[in-house]
Scaffold this active site. Structure first.
Site, PDB file in Angstrom:
ATOM      1  N   LYS A   1       0.739-119.332  -9.808  1.00  0.00           N
ATOM      2  CA  LYS A   1       0.633-118.265 -10.821  1.00  0.00           C
ATOM      3  C   LYS A   1       1.025-118.815 -12.195  1.00  0.00           C
ATOM      4  O   LYS A   1       0.347-118.571 -13.190  1.00  0.00           O
ATOM      5  CB  LYS A   1       1.513-117.071 -10.445  1.00  0.00           C
ATOM      6  CG  LYS A   1       1.033-116.324  -9.221  1.00  0.00           C
ATOM      7  CD  LYS A   1      -0.320-115.664  -9.467  1.00  0.00           C
ATOM      8  CE  LYS A   1      -0.930-115.066  -8.229  1.00  0.00           C
ATOM      9  NZ  LYS A   1      -2.325-114.684  -8.371  1.00  0.00           N
TER      10      LYS A   1
ATOM     11  N   TYR B   1       3.259-120.786  -4.037  1.00  0.00           N
ATOM     12  CA  TYR B   1       2.548-119.581  -4.489  1.00  0.00           C
ATOM     13  C   TYR B   1       2.945-119.255  -5.932  1.00  0.00           C
ATOM     14  O   TYR B   1       2.083-119.064  -6.796  1.00  0.00           O
ATOM     15  CB  TYR B   1       2.865-118.388  -3.561  1.00  0.00           C
ATOM     16  CG  TYR B   1       2.465-117.071  -4.182  1.00  0.00           C
ATOM     17  CD1 TYR B   1       1.129-116.715  -4.305  1.00  0.00           C
ATOM     18  CD2 TYR B   1       3.431-116.189  -4.702  1.00  0.00           C
ATOM     19  CE1 TYR B   1       0.758-115.521  -4.916  1.00  0.00           C
ATOM     20  CE2 TYR B   1       3.069-115.001  -5.315  1.00  0.00           C
ATOM     21  CZ  TYR B   1       1.734-114.673  -5.418  1.00  0.00           C
ATOM     22  OH  TYR B   1       1.367-113.500  -6.033  1.00  0.00           O
TER      23      TYR B   1
ATOM     24  N   SER C   1       2.385-112.595 -11.605  1.00  0.00           N
ATOM     25  CA  SER C   1       3.459-112.003 -10.803  1.00  0.00           C
ATOM     26  C   SER C   1       4.792-112.199 -11.496  1.00  0.00           C
ATOM     27  O   SER C   1       5.004-113.211 -12.192  1.00  0.00           O
ATOM     28  CB  SER C   1       3.470-112.708  -9.445  1.00  0.00           C
ATOM     29  OG  SER C   1       4.668-112.440  -8.767  1.00  0.00           O
TER      30      SER C   1
HETATM   31  P1  NAD Z   1      -4.931-109.167  -1.165  1.00  0.00           P
HETATM   32  O1  NAD Z   1      -4.803-110.349  -0.275  1.00  0.00           O
HETATM   33  O2  NAD Z   1      -4.979-107.811  -0.547  1.00  0.00           O
HETATM   34  O3  NAD Z   1      -6.197-109.324  -2.123  1.00  0.00           O
HETATM   35  C1  NAD Z   1      -6.703-110.570  -2.527  1.00  0.00           C
HETATM   36  C2  NAD Z   1      -8.184-110.579  -2.202  1.00  0.00           C
HETATM   37  O4  NAD Z   1      -8.756-111.822  -2.636  1.00  0.00           O
HETATM   38  C3  NAD Z   1      -8.466-110.465  -0.695  1.00  0.00           C
HETATM   39  O5  NAD Z   1      -9.404-109.426  -0.484  1.00  0.00           O
HETATM   40  C4  NAD Z   1      -9.044-111.839  -0.323  1.00  0.00           C
HETATM   41  O6  NAD Z   1      -9.980-111.724   0.721  1.00  0.00           O
HETATM   42  C5  NAD Z   1      -9.635-112.297  -1.633  1.00  0.00           C
HETATM   43  N1  NAD Z   1      -9.737-113.765  -1.838  1.00  0.00           N
HETATM   44  C6  NAD Z   1      -8.777-114.702  -1.695  1.00  0.00           C
HETATM   45  N2  NAD Z   1      -9.257-115.898  -2.042  1.00  0.00           N
HETATM   46  C7  NAD Z   1     -10.555-115.726  -2.407  1.00  0.00           C
HETATM   47  C8  NAD Z   1     -11.575-116.572  -2.868  1.00  0.00           C
HETATM   48  N3  NAD Z   1     -11.399-117.896  -3.016  1.00  0.00           N
HETATM   49  N4  NAD Z   1     -12.790-116.032  -3.177  1.00  0.00           N
HETATM   50  C9  NAD Z   1     -13.024-114.708  -3.026  1.00  0.00           C
HETATM   51  N5  NAD Z   1     -12.072-113.850  -2.592  1.00  0.00           N
HETATM   52  C10 NAD Z   1     -10.858-114.348  -2.293  1.00  0.00           C
HETATM   53  O7  NAD Z   1      -3.726-109.253  -2.226  1.00  0.00           O
HETATM   54  P2  NAD Z   1      -3.263-108.226  -3.335  1.00  0.00           P
HETATM   55  O8  NAD Z   1      -1.892-107.783  -2.981  1.00  0.00           O
HETATM   56  O9  NAD Z   1      -4.303-107.221  -3.595  1.00  0.00           O
HETATM   57  O10 NAD Z   1      -3.128-109.213  -4.567  1.00  0.00           O
HETATM   58  C11 NAD Z   1      -4.140-109.391  -5.529  1.00  0.00           C
HETATM   59  C12 NAD Z   1      -3.677-110.426  -6.535  1.00  0.00           C
HETATM   60  O11 NAD Z   1      -2.456-109.990  -7.117  1.00  0.00           O
HETATM   61  C13 NAD Z   1      -3.406-111.803  -5.941  1.00  0.00           C
HETATM   62  O12 NAD Z   1      -3.816-112.793  -6.852  1.00  0.00           O
HETATM   63  C14 NAD Z   1      -1.891-111.807  -5.773  1.00  0.00           C
HETATM   64  O13 NAD Z   1      -1.368-113.100  -5.815  1.00  0.00           O
HETATM   65  C15 NAD Z   1      -1.474-110.990  -6.996  1.00  0.00           C
HETATM   66  N6  NAD Z   1      -0.146-110.370  -6.831  1.00  0.00           N
HETATM   67  C16 NAD Z   1       0.099-109.576  -5.755  1.00  0.00           C
HETATM   68  C17 NAD Z   1       1.357-109.001  -5.595  1.00  0.00           C
HETATM   69  C18 NAD Z   1       1.667-108.128  -4.400  1.00  0.00           C
HETATM   70  O14 NAD Z   1       2.823-107.886  -4.122  1.00  0.00           O
HETATM   71  N7  NAD Z   1       0.687-107.580  -3.681  1.00  0.00           N
HETATM   72  C19 NAD Z   1       2.352-109.238  -6.533  1.00  0.00           C
HETATM   73  C20 NAD Z   1       2.069-110.041  -7.627  1.00  0.00           C
HETATM   74  C21 NAD Z   1       0.805-110.604  -7.767  1.00  0.00           C
HETATM   75  C1  UD1 Z   2       8.025-111.293  -2.535  1.00  0.00           C
HETATM   76  C2  UD1 Z   2       7.752-112.715  -2.920  1.00  0.00           C
HETATM   77  C3  UD1 Z   2       7.214-112.777  -4.342  1.00  0.00           C
HETATM   78  C4  UD1 Z   2       5.967-111.903  -4.476  1.00  0.00           C
HETATM   79  C5  UD1 Z   2       6.340-110.485  -4.047  1.00  0.00           C
HETATM   80  C6  UD1 Z   2       5.129-109.590  -4.073  1.00  0.00           C
HETATM   81  C7  UD1 Z   2       9.402-114.006  -1.620  1.00  0.00           C
HETATM   82  C8  UD1 Z   2      10.594-114.900  -1.696  1.00  0.00           C
HETATM   83  N1  UD1 Z   2       8.973-113.497  -2.778  1.00  0.00           N
HETATM   84  O1  UD1 Z   2       8.966-110.811  -3.417  1.00  0.00           O
HETATM   85  O2  UD1 Z   2       6.877-114.091  -4.685  1.00  0.00           O
HETATM   86  O3  UD1 Z   2       5.485-111.894  -5.804  1.00  0.00           O
HETATM   87  O4  UD1 Z   2       6.840-110.508  -2.704  1.00  0.00           O
HETATM   88  O5  UD1 Z   2       5.486-108.269  -3.852  1.00  0.00           O
HETATM   89  O6  UD1 Z   2       8.848-113.781  -0.567  1.00  0.00           O
HETATM   90  N2  UD1 Z   2      13.483-107.416   2.514  1.00  0.00           N
HETATM   91  C9  UD1 Z   2      14.242-107.113   3.626  1.00  0.00           C
HETATM   92  N3  UD1 Z   2      13.629-107.098   4.842  1.00  0.00           N
HETATM   93  C10 UD1 Z   2      12.298-107.353   5.014  1.00  0.00           C
HETATM   94  C11 UD1 Z   2      11.524-107.656   3.857  1.00  0.00           C
HETATM   95  C12 UD1 Z   2      12.153-107.686   2.630  1.00  0.00           C
HETATM   96  O7  UD1 Z   2      15.448-106.883   3.516  1.00  0.00           O
HETATM   97  O8  UD1 Z   2      11.814-107.336   6.159  1.00  0.00           O
HETATM   98  C13 UD1 Z   2      14.123-107.404   1.179  1.00  0.00           C
HETATM   99  C14 UD1 Z   2      14.051-108.717   0.430  1.00  0.00           C
HETATM  100  O9  UD1 Z   2      15.150-109.525   0.723  1.00  0.00           O
HETATM  101  C15 UD1 Z   2      14.054-108.222  -1.027  1.00  0.00           C
HETATM  102  C16 UD1 Z   2      13.339-106.873  -0.965  1.00  0.00           C
HETATM  103  O10 UD1 Z   2      13.422-106.460   0.389  1.00  0.00           O
HETATM  104  O11 UD1 Z   2      15.375-107.989  -1.480  1.00  0.00           O
HETATM  105  C17 UD1 Z   2      11.863-106.946  -1.372  1.00  0.00           C
HETATM  106  O12 UD1 Z   2      11.237-107.970  -0.605  1.00  0.00           O
HETATM  107  P1  UD1 Z   2       9.654-108.238  -0.668  1.00  0.00           P
HETATM  108  O13 UD1 Z   2       8.931-106.953  -0.453  1.00  0.00           O
HETATM  109  O14 UD1 Z   2       9.362-109.370   0.248  1.00  0.00           O
HETATM  110  O15 UD1 Z   2       9.399-108.647  -2.180  1.00  0.00           O
HETATM  111  P2  UD1 Z   2      10.078-109.806  -3.087  1.00  0.00           P
HETATM  112  O16 UD1 Z   2      11.144-110.512  -2.359  1.00  0.00           O
HETATM  113  O17 UD1 Z   2      10.444-109.180  -4.363  1.00  0.00           O
END
Ligand code: NAD
Ligand code: UD1
Length: 333
Positions: free
Chosen positions: A152, A148, A124
């Site tokens: 990572k 969290y 991330s």
């Molecule tokens: P998500 O929660 O939709 O998907 C994660 C999946 O992993 C879920 O289906 C959950 O059931 C499964 N899971 C969790 N722990 C497990 C375990 N021990 N064994 C088997 N399955 C398990 O989240 P996502 O948004 O699809 O994210 C996927 C990955 O990307 C995660 O590692 C997350 O940290 C990373 N990531 C997500 C974002 C974001 O904004 N969505 C941003 C940066 C990184």
């Molecule tokens: C958040 C996580 C980050 C994670 C990412 C995944 C925090 C501090 N950081 O980041 O670790 O990797 O999600 O996508 O939670 N906002 C509002 N109102 C809301 C929600 C968000 O104003 O109800 C604003 C936030 O202040 C920010 C922007 O929208 O400026 C994006 O927020 P968000 O979607 O939560 O993502 P990140 O903060 O970038």
């Protein structure tokens, strides 16, 4: 290739499974469904016309993983499985360290034992901390404000150390910026449980009438309109990045930013959503959210140069696709 996808029933994982299957790869999903539903697997099948293999299993369970690796002998792994709620990670840090670190170690160990040399990891942009934008892969990482983010950074370190002593092993660390949007079918997308933490799902729930108004966290940041700036990336572009990353994997460690390289403020996103979908999103300005940074966007040139990957979908598509999914998502009012 035969690719094991942990967390493949989740938001990014399900879109990536679709992309991999459409690229003629065979997919085996391992997910314990802690944050997803088995119906996602059926929906992947509905989109692709072929059912992926699915195991409801925990990626921290070494015995279960060993059996799956020895049965299917995958060519590569994409490790999405993890817990990802920032606030929850502050409340229950041990659960986050345990799940995210242990699953990564168990899956890596199985790769080494079973001769699986391609490992793609979901990292991330949060690992950069409050750095100078645009974020570049070579930057020194600054401290994260929550467990969290720490998990990572720690997983990146573990995988890098393992690759150093296993010259055949290929590790690709993908640092995602802010994934939003959904598949154009409207069948898969982001369906957070409870009150959404992230901006786009909050906006779509306001649009649907589930939440009264959006709270904008601060308008006094040093940005164009004072609200936080992020690099929103369409989840299907992200999925395409994964397919390229595993197909082009070479021994050693590579780190890629997956973002558009373009920052969008909270108010710009709200306006884009209103225009793209022809509706109104009521909002009010409230206090800053603790731990937030002003700006976060990628320098995405390395992925373009080395993987031939660029994000093709713009903000309008992100807003339309997110809204299509929200409208058709049956489990909420
Ligand atoms: P998500 O929660 O939709 O998907 C994660 C999946 O992993 C879920 O289906 C959950 O059931 C499964 N899971 C969790 N722990 C497990 C375990 N021990 N064994 C088997 N399955 C398990 O989240 P996502 O948004 O699809 O994210 C996927 C990955 O990307 C995660 O590692 C997350 O940290 C990373 N990531 C997500 C974002 C974001 O904004 N969505 C941003 C940066 C990184
Ligand atoms: C958040 C996580 C980050 C994670 C990412 C995944 C925090 C501090 N950081 O980041 O670790 O990797 O999600 O996508 O939670 N906002 C509002 N109102 C809301 C929600 C968000 O104003 O109800 C604003 C936030 O202040 C920010 C922007 O929208 O400026 C994006 O927020 P968000 O979607 O939560 O993502 P990140 O903060 O970038």
């Amino acid at each position: 290739m035969r690719i094991l996808v942990t967390g493949g029933a989740g938001y990014i994982g399900s879109h990536t499974c679709v992309e991999l299957m459409q690229n003629k790869h065979e997919v085996i999903i391992v997910d314990n469904l802690v944050n997803s539903k088995e119906s996602a697997v059926e929906r992947i099948a509905a989109i692709t016309g072929k059912a992926p293999l699915f195991y409801k299993a925990d990626a921290t369970d070494d015995q279960a993983m060993d059996l799956i690796f020895s049965t299917h002998k995958p060519d590569g792994v994409i490790h999405f499985a993890g817990l990802k709620a920032v606030g929850e990670s502050v409340a229950v840090p041990l659960a986050y360290y345990r799940n995210n670190l242990l699953s990564t170690m168990v899956i890596t160990d199985n790769c080494l034992r079973h001769g699986v040399n391609r490992f793609v990891f979901s990292s991330s942009a949060t690992v950069y901390g409050d750095n100078q934008v645009p974020f570049l892969e070579t930057m020194e990482l600054l401290p994260r404000t929550n467990p969290y983010g720490e998990t990572k950074a720690m997983c990146e370190r573990i995988l890098t150390d393992v690759a150093k002593v296993n010259p055949e092993f290929s590790v690709t660390l993908l640092r995602y910026f802010n994934p939003v949007g959904a598949h154009t079918s409207g069948l898969i997308g982001e369906a957070p449980q409870g009150i959404p933490n992230n901006l786009m799902p909050y906006i779509t729930q306001v649009a649907k009438g589930i939440r009264k108004e959006l709270r904008v966290f601060g308008n006094d940041y040093p940005t164009s309109d004072g609200t936080g700036v992020r690099d929103y990336i369409h989840v299907v572009d992200l999925a395409e990045g994964h397919a390229l990353a595993i197909e082009k994997a070479e021994p050693g460690v590579e780190v890629y930013n997956l973002g558009t390289g373009k920052g969008t403020s909270v108010l710009e996103l709200v306006k884009a959503f209103e225009e793209a979908n022809d509706l109104q999103i009521p909002y009010s300005i409230v206090e800053r959210r603790p731990g937030d940074i002003a700006e976060c966007y990628a320098d995405a040139s390395k992925a373009k140069e080395k993987l031939g990957w660029v994000a093709k979908r713009g903000i309008v598509e992100m807003c339309q696709d997110a809204w299509r999914f929200e409208k058709s998502y049956e489990a909420r009012a």
